[in-house]
Design an enzyme around this catalytic site. Structure first.
Site, PDB file in Angstrom:
ATOM      1  CB  THR A 278      -0.935   0.010   1.220  1.00  0.00           C
ATOM      2  OG1 THR A 278      -1.804  -1.122   1.158  1.00  0.00           O
ATOM      3  CG2 THR A 278      -1.779   1.277   1.244  1.00  0.00           C
TER       4      THR A 278
ATOM      5  CE  LYS B  45      -5.598  -1.272   1.598  1.00  0.00           C
ATOM      6  NZ  LYS B  45      -4.282  -1.936   1.700  1.00  0.00           N
TER       7      LYS B  45
END
Length: 293
Positions: free
Chosen positions: A98, A173
């Site tokens: 991420t 995300k």
């Protein structure tokens, strides 16, 4: 069977790499900053380990990575002995970190110059999703590259979707983390209110969980939140890293995230309570802690 490499054996990477070997039947070589962990993985899954990312990716068709943040990602890709120095022409690099959309685009450009492909592919589902091979993967990149990589990703994912060009996976995300921030704060306030009102929390949750208030967070975290147990998932330190990415990206595109910014500060308070490694449901702890002041 293909030759595959995996870089980064944290709580997510270790089981993901395992599924590539066990469920996918691929020849997997791993790299981890702590060599002992790579050795343990290689022994458990009958794979191989390398001492540098560059060594790990030699001759590989697909390379996966899952590390901490943008700088970690740059280090294992374009840094000294990084993976990008050893990627073969036509290979695919799939990044599950991420990270920012900016670093994804940066690495995509570097990959193109090196004659291989790049996908940004952050995951959702937490440690349990990784260990059970049922992650959700949000992917940015070219459709042809996605189609070639998907059979590998399917080894550990229940859903893998192409969101758009490189960077779109990371942006999706961010959408996920923005949703979670608000959901956990709302659930924390609801449980706190029920407790302060003298309600039986279990009865209250049972009454509302079948309606519009239902969420994954409610189903999986209300009991541990009620008991003040915060050792069950994604750490506050990592959530703050992610929310920082969200807030910076919002500034870039002109989006307003007032609730996200507020919850980020609430997590800062949790860190101040010593809750850096508590899971994200620990937002309720700051509400209950205020009662003790």
């Amino acid at each position: 069977m293909a030759k595959v490499a995996f870089i980064g054996l944290g709580v997510m990477g270790y089981p993901i790499a395992g599924f590539l070997a066990s469920r996918g039947g691929h020849d997997v070589t791993v790299y981890n900053r702590t060599t002992a962990k790579a050795e343990a993985w290689a022994k458990e899954y009958d794979g191989s380990f390398a001492l540098t990312p560059q060594e790990a990716v030699e001759g590989c068709d697909v390379v996966f990575a899952c590390v901490g943040n943008d700088n970690d990602l740059r280090s294992v890709t374009t840094g000294e002995n990084g993976a990008f120095h050893g990627m073969k022409a036509g290979a695919i690099f799939v990044d599950h970190t991420t990270a920012s959309a900016q670093v994804a685009r940066e690495l995509d450009e570097a990959a193109r110059k090196g004659g291989f492909s790049f996908l940004d592919a952050p995951v959702s589902g937490g440690q349990a999703g990784a260990e059970n091979g049922v992650l959700t993967v949000m992917i940015g990149g070219e459709e042809e590259v996605f189609n070639r990589a998907k059979p590998f990703i399917d080894c550990f994912a229940k859903f893998a979707g192409l969101m758009g060009p490189v960077g779109a996976g990371q942006q999706t995300k961010m959408v996920n983390q923005i949703c979670i921030a608000g959901l956990v704060q709302g659930l924390s306030e609801a449980i706190h209110f029920a407790q302060k009102s003298g309600l039986d929390v279990e009865k209250a949750i049972s009454a509302v969980r079948g309606g519009a208030a239902q969420s994954w967070q409610m189903e999986n975290r209300w009991e541990t939140m009620r008991e003040g147990e915060f050792e069950h998932g994604f750490a506050v330190d990592w959530m703050r890293k992610d929310l920082k990415i969200c807030l910076e990206a919002a500034d870039e595109v002109g989006a307003r995230l007032p609730v996200t910014a507020l919850v980020d500060q609430f997590y800062a308070e949790v860190q101040g309570m010593g809750g850096n490694r508590w899971d994200t449901s620990s937002l309720i702890a700051r509400l209950n802690n205020a009662d003790k002041k």
